[in-house]
Write a protein that holds these residues in place. Structure first.
Motif, PDB file in Angstrom:
ATOM      1  N   VAL B 565       0.849  -1.198   0.000  1.00  0.00           N
ATOM      2  CA  VAL B 565       0.000   0.000   0.000  1.00  0.00           C
ATOM      3  C   VAL B 565       0.883   1.246   0.000  1.00  0.00           C
ATOM      4  CG1 VAL B 565      -1.737   1.279   1.256  1.00  0.00           C
ATOM      5  CG2 VAL B 565      -1.882  -1.193   1.130  1.00  0.00           C
ATOM      6  N   LEU B 566       1.926   1.190   0.839  1.00  0.00           N
ATOM      7  CA  LEU B 566       2.811   2.346   0.943  1.00  0.00           C
ATOM      8  C   LEU B 566       3.455   2.650  -0.403  1.00  0.00           C
ATOM      9  CD1 LEU B 566       4.058   4.293   3.084  1.00  0.00           C
ATOM     10  CD2 LEU B 566       6.069   2.848   2.949  1.00  0.00           C
ATOM     11  N   SER B 567       3.972   1.602  -1.075  1.00  0.00           N
ATOM     12  CA  SER B 567       4.677   1.888  -2.329  1.00  0.00           C
ATOM     13  C   SER B 567       3.710   2.359  -3.405  1.00  0.00           C
ATOM     14  CB  SER B 567       5.487   0.676  -2.791  1.00  0.00           C
ATOM     15  OG  SER B 567       4.688  -0.459  -2.799  1.00  0.00           O
ATOM     16  N   ILE B 568       2.489   1.788  -3.404  1.00  0.00           N
ATOM     17  CA  ILE B 568       1.517   2.244  -4.408  1.00  0.00           C
ATOM     18  C   ILE B 568       1.186   3.719  -4.188  1.00  0.00           C
ATOM     19  CG2 ILE B 568      -0.872   2.011  -5.180  1.00  0.00           C
ATOM     20  CD1 ILE B 568      -0.623  -0.973  -4.543  1.00  0.00           C
ATOM     21  N   LEU B 569       0.911   4.067  -2.923  1.00  0.00           N
ATOM     22  CA  LEU B 569       0.552   5.456  -2.629  1.00  0.00           C
ATOM     23  C   LEU B 569       1.719   6.393  -2.933  1.00  0.00           C
ATOM     24  CD1 LEU B 569      -1.616   5.330   0.602  1.00  0.00           C
ATOM     25  CD2 LEU B 569      -2.283   5.298  -1.788  1.00  0.00           C
ATOM     26  N   ALA B 570       2.918   5.968  -2.519  1.00  0.00           N
ATOM     27  CA  ALA B 570       4.075   6.835  -2.739  1.00  0.00           C
ATOM     28  C   ALA B 570       4.287   7.052  -4.232  1.00  0.00           C
ATOM     29  CB  ALA B 570       5.308   6.214  -2.105  1.00  0.00           C
ATOM     30  N   PHE B 571       4.136   5.979  -4.995  1.00  0.00           N
ATOM     31  CA  PHE B 571       4.323   6.083  -6.442  1.00  0.00           C
ATOM     32  C   PHE B 571       3.317   7.047  -7.051  1.00  0.00           C
ATOM     33  CE2 PHE B 571       3.362   4.559 -10.743  1.00  0.00           C
ATOM     34  CZ  PHE B 571       4.610   4.696 -11.299  1.00  0.00           C
ATOM     35  N   LEU B 572       2.036   6.849  -6.673  1.00  0.00           N
ATOM     36  CA  LEU B 572       0.996   7.727  -7.207  1.00  0.00           C
ATOM     37  C   LEU B 572       1.261   9.174  -6.811  1.00  0.00           C
ATOM     38  CD1 LEU B 572      -2.310   5.730  -6.771  1.00  0.00           C
ATOM     39  CD2 LEU B 572      -1.242   6.495  -8.875  1.00  0.00           C
ATOM     40  N   THR B 573       1.694   9.353  -5.546  1.00  0.00           N
ATOM     41  CA  THR B 573       1.953  10.717  -5.074  1.00  0.00           C
ATOM     42  C   THR B 573       3.038  11.370  -5.912  1.00  0.00           C
ATOM     43  OG1 THR B 573       1.531   9.820  -2.890  1.00  0.00           O
ATOM     44  CG2 THR B 573       2.372  12.066  -3.001  1.00  0.00           C
ATOM     45  N   ILE B 574       4.091  10.595  -6.174  1.00  0.00           N
ATOM     46  CA  ILE B 574       5.194  11.173  -6.945  1.00  0.00           C
ATOM     47  C   ILE B 574       4.729  11.533  -8.351  1.00  0.00           C
ATOM     48  CG2 ILE B 574       7.434  10.670  -7.982  1.00  0.00           C
ATOM     49  CD1 ILE B 574       7.956   8.957  -5.438  1.00  0.00           C
ATOM     50  N   VAL B 686       2.988  10.295   4.171  1.00  0.00           N
ATOM     51  CA  VAL B 686       2.566   9.779   2.857  1.00  0.00           C
ATOM     52  C   VAL B 686       1.063   9.895   2.712  1.00  0.00           C
ATOM     53  CG1 VAL B 686       2.408   7.726   1.420  1.00  0.00           C
ATOM     54  CG2 VAL B 686       4.534   8.250   2.587  1.00  0.00           C
ATOM     55  N   SER B 687       0.332   9.508   3.759  1.00  0.00           N
ATOM     56  CA  SER B 687      -1.121   9.510   3.570  1.00  0.00           C
ATOM     57  C   SER B 687      -1.670  10.925   3.507  1.00  0.00           C
ATOM     58  CB  SER B 687      -1.819   8.687   4.662  1.00  0.00           C
ATOM     59  OG  SER B 687      -1.143   8.793   5.874  1.00  0.00           O
ATOM     60  N   ILE B 688      -1.087  11.824   4.284  1.00  0.00           N
ATOM     61  CA  ILE B 688      -1.583  13.206   4.213  1.00  0.00           C
ATOM     62  C   ILE B 688      -1.300  13.796   2.830  1.00  0.00           C
ATOM     63  CG2 ILE B 688      -1.193  15.549   5.067  1.00  0.00           C
ATOM     64  CD1 ILE B 688      -0.862  14.308   7.842  1.00  0.00           C
ATOM     65  N   LEU B 689      -0.097  13.538   2.340  1.00  0.00           N
ATOM     66  CA  LEU B 689       0.245  14.034   1.001  1.00  0.00           C
ATOM     67  C   LEU B 689      -0.723  13.481  -0.031  1.00  0.00           C
ATOM     68  CD1 LEU B 689       4.125  13.978   0.603  1.00  0.00           C
ATOM     69  CD2 LEU B 689       2.555  15.887   0.293  1.00  0.00           C
TER      70      LEU B 689
END
Lengths: 136, 768
Positions: B565-574, B686-689
């Motif tokens: 979940v973390l990597s998916i969110l981080a990727f999308l955020t980037i 990460v989640s706030i971003l």
């Protein structure tokens, strides 16, 4: 859960909720509802029952293995979708009876399609839930 | 014609059903297929020389221009005859060669599949269809090379062959697609009309390069050659068929077929000259250091393939004629040599050239066939090899540029190949029989008749070239070169330089044969060089890829849901953050936004409280319930904005989710804090971003004017067309019913997936 109140309540809840889910299923074409929601509600009904009485008892009430409901429902969907072929119309064309039925209202291939979805959803949800509940 | 091409597939598809019952008779039944096809093609040979174009067309995907168009021209006739002719011999040969093999039915199934795909390649006029058959030959040869599937070496070489030729095929596909986009059609004969457009287009270089890579991998050109010696792990009939007569020549076929369309440019000719020349010399040298008969033949085959590419590269009329004749010559003598090697292996149990001698005393007919093949490969007069050799020297010798360089490298390769041919065809038979081989028996007639037939063909065509001249070679030459000059094949050209070169080849080769003996020591001397061979490079690359894939998998598939979940969110955020970095246009029209109602305030407060509760609570149950509350609060929002259907569904789903969590939670121990504060802060950031980005995106969407055309159509037609008043439901079961059907199927697949994942026990020992 060994609560007498919950057990007794669930005994009455199950048929009521199932009836409600069928009601939701049937009215779907005209008012909010439909096969998907109906199926979900039916699954909730069975799940609540299984919470109160244990999985075994719920399985005996359903009689068929929920896994069987999935292909059964899909088959209904397919038949409903392909039935226009019999009248040499393109697949998925809506076919309707001319007169409304009692309690149900207008009946057409879309309704059967919805019933198929209903079974698929019940089968899928219960299969997932039961599998997890049994194994964990 | 469709039946002709597909009959092999049909037979192959039938194999599993009849194989078990009729294992002993099956090879016989199968063997008549290539004979039948061979005679079918022979009947067309007259119409070919009378210059009528033979085409057949069947619709397949006409809307995309993909049709089963078949054309029988000179080139495809030559190949079709080779495929079915040598195929017939191989089929009959294998009856005895693999007699009693438990998987003989499978073997014939694969072989038929291969023959059919090969016919498809040479007969297709549609390039995309040709590509499909092309890859089918790779796949069926994968099965055949790995036929002894319990031998790890056999599996490995099958994989190598498949990855090299299959990958090359994919590159070829790109070339074909490019060619189509430039030329406007997949049909080869229609492309010819657009030749000038293709030659002048900027994509020409790429088209040529991609087609080259496809051909070079298939025809084992340097540096992709190494799969072929490895493929010698296949049963010998397979090596005969695939690795000398047919499949490896598919690349040559493609080059020859493309020559009239893409050829006669510097890029085309020089690349082919260089690659073919290197392959020819490199593999010929290699062949002289082998002691395994099949190894020698493999390398001499590569060398011969290089020679063909080289000749196409020379590209003059003479050279193309030489190439056409050499294709046939090589197929005849090399197939014979392979079959003979198979016999020797079958009867003596060894292929070690240093141990084999004097076998002519026990297998006379085989020896005769061997001599004929060796002499033809050497190019002695009266054998077919002589004709092609003369033509080759003539073409390089009279080439306007680099004549000496070309001729000398050809001469060099020819001399070495002569030795290799003699080793395979003469050495095992000449001399006296050693004691070790004294008990060897003569082979069955099934084994020796096929090479003898090939030998007869070699001598017949070699001594009477007129048999080939007009009937076969003229059309072949015409389809390769694209012009219609009369050709002539003759045995005697008078005393000239070419004849001198021929004599020089024969003398030097024979001398080398006498003085250079194959020994184990020579083979061992080559081992240090393997470190710098292309094979090692590509193997190292493959190993490196494996290691990288391992690291990568451990990095992103480490088994922790939270990390996924973390990597998916981080990727999308980037990704989204990068896009937003370019500029955001948010404009909020306060007038359009209605006043906030008290109920909304209450629901939002409820949501915020439950979010905080879900995050901060130490009780797992409490967190789950809090999550459920968030979902229900969402339902209320749907209700506020009159989407009761959505609200109902969300409500049920949320109930189910909470219940599901409850099911699992009973069984789990008390909540523990696994994550340190640092990790929690990271997750929070990460989640706030991510939440912020989603909010920004949502606001951006509001700025875009939304099109209501579709929703209006549905709203207006729901009752008229589908007799329903609930538009959402009507869309689901009627307008987009097919989507729903497929979605329910996906649901079922998901359920089966959950079921099997949970029930699946990969480690049965754990239970005990």
């Amino acid at each position: 859960m060994k609560s007498l109140v919950f057990k007794t309540a669930s005994n009455y809840l199950l048929p009521l909720l199932l009836l409600f889910s069928i009601f939701i299923l049937l009215r779907g074409h005209y008012l909010p509802g439909g096969g998907f929601v109906g199926g979900l509600m039916a699954s909730v009904a069975f799940l609540i029952h299984s919470f109160a009485h244990g999985l075994k008892e719920t399985r005996t009430i359903i009689r068929v293995n929920p896994g069987f409901l999935m292909p059964f429902g899909l088959m209904i969907c397919l038949i409903a979708g392909l039935s226009p072929w019999v009248l040499s119309l393109p697949a998925m064309t809506g076919l309707w009876f001319d007169e409304p039925f009692k309690f149900v209202g207008m009946v057409g291939s879309a309704l059967f399609f919805d019933i198929g979805v209903y079974f698929v959803v019940v089968g899928t949800t219960l299969t997932i839930m039961f599998t997890i509940a049994e194994t964990v | 014609m469709l039946l002709v091409v597909l009959s092999g597939f049909i037979l192959a598809a039938l194999t599993p059903f009849v194989g078990k019952i009729a294992k002993t008779y099956l090879p016989w039944v199968f063997s008549f297929l290539p004979v039948l096809l061979f005679s079918y093609f022979l009947t067309h040979i007259n119409s070919l020389s009378s210059k009528t174009k033979l085409t057949w067309s069947y619709e397949w995907v006409p809307s995309l221009g993909i049709n089963l168009d078949f054309e029988l021209n000179g080139l495809s006739m030559l190949f079709a005859l080779m495929i079915t002719g040598i195929g017939s011999l191989v089929y009959f040969y294998s009856i005895y060669y693999l007699k009693g093999h438990p998987y003989i039915d499978r073997f014939y199934g694969y072989l038929s599949m291969f023959m059919a795909s090969m016919l498809g390649v040479v007969l297709s006029d549609n390039l995309l269809v040709m590509f499909i058959f092309w890859e089918l030959t790779s796949i069926s040869s994968f099965f055949l090379i790995g036929f002894n599937n319990e031998d790890p070496k056999s599996r490995k070489s099958a994989l190598t062959a498949l990855s090299i030729t299959g990958l090359g095929g994919l590159v070829l596909l790109v070339g074909i697609l490019l060619l189509q986009s430039v030329g406007g059609t997949y049909s080869f004969s229609d492309l010819a009309a657009n030749k000038s457009i293709i030659l002048e287009s900027s994509a020409y270089t790429w088209i040529v390069l991609f087609i080259f890579i496809g051909s070079f991998t298939k025809s084992a050109q340097f540096p992709f050659h190494f799969w072929l010696p490895g493929a010698m792990k296949a049963p010998t009939p397979v090596s005969t068929y695939l690795h000398s007569a047919t499949m490896v020549k598919a690349g040559i076929f493609l080059l020859a077929k493309m020559t009239p369309l893409l050829g006669s440019t510097a890029l085309w000719n020089q690349t082919l000259l260089i690659v073919g020349g290197i392959t020819m010399v490199y593999a010929a040298i290699h062949a002289l250091f082998r002691i395994d008969l099949k190894g020698i033949l493999a390398y001499s085959t590569i060398s011969a393939l290089g020679m063909l590419v080289f000749l196409i590269g020379v590209g003059t009329e003479k050279a193309l004629l030489a190439a056409s004749v050499f294709i046939l010559t090589h197929a005849l003598y090399k197939a014979a040599l392979f079959l003979i090697t198979g016999i020797i292996d079958h009867q003596t149990g060894t292929r070690d050239i240093t141990k084999l001698q004097g076998l002519q005393h026990v297998m006379k007919p085989v020896a005769i066939a061997g001599y004929i093949a060796a002499l033809s490969s050497a190019g002695f007069p009266l054998f077919l090899g002589f004709l092609s050799k003369e033509l080759m020297y003539e073409s390089t010798f009279h080439n306007p540029e680099f004549a000496w360089l070309l001729t000398s490298s050809l001469l060099f390769a020819k001399i070495l190949l002569l030795v290799a041919g003699f080793w395979a065809g003469i050495k095992p038979f000449s001399g006296s029989l050693s004691n070790e081989l004294a008990s060897v028996k003569g082979p069955s007639a099934f084994l020796w008749i096929p090479p003898v037939i090939l030998g007869i063909g070699t001598v017949l065509f070699g001594a009477f070239p007129a048999l080939l001249e007009k009937s076969l070679m003229q059309p072949v030459y015409e389809s390769i070169s694209g012009n219609t000059n009369e050709i002539y094949l003759s045995l005697w050209h008078g005393f000239n330089w070419v004849l001198l070169l021929s004599i020089l080849t024969l003398i030097a080769g024979t001398l080398l044969f006498v003085y250079w003996k194959p020994t184990l020591q020579k083979l061992e001397k080559t081992i240090p060089f393997e470190k710098i061979s292309p094979q090692t490079f590509i193997e190292n690359f493959a190993t490196g890829f494996w290691v990288f894939a391992g690291y990568w998998t451990r990095l992103v598939q480490n088994g922790y849901l939270r990390n996924y979940v973390l990597s998916i969110l981080a990727f999308l955020t980037i990704i989204m953050g990068y896009r937003l970095y370019e500029g955001v246009s948010i404009y909020i029209d306060w007038n359009q936004i209605s006043a906030v109602t008290p109920s909304e305030v209450i629901v939002v407060t409820l949501m915020i409280i439950s979010i905080l509760f879900a995050i901060l609570s130490t009780s797992r149950t409490a967190s789950i319930v809090a999550l459920g509350v968030i979902g229900f609060a969402n339902c209320l929002f749907f209700l506020f904005y009159s989407a009761p259907d959505l609200a109902m569904t969300q409500f049920s789903i949320d109930t189910l989710t909470v219940l599901l969590f409850m099911l699992v939670l009973f069984k789990l121990p008390k909540n523990k804090v696994f994550s340190s504060n640092r990790i929690r802060v990271r997750d929070a950031v990460v989640s706030i971003l991510f939440g912020l980005l989603i909010a920004i995106l949502t606001l951006e969407v509001f700025v875009e004017p939304s099109s209501t055309e579709i929703s209006e159509y549905y709203a207006n037609n729901a009752y008229i067309l589908a007799k329903g008043r609930n538009v959402v439901n009507v869309i689901l079961v009627d307008f987009r019913g097919m989507d729903t059907l497929v979605e329910t199927t996906v649901l079922i697949i998901a359920a089966i997936g959950v079921f099997s994942l949970i029930k699946l026990n990969l480690n049965p020992a754990k239970d005990q």
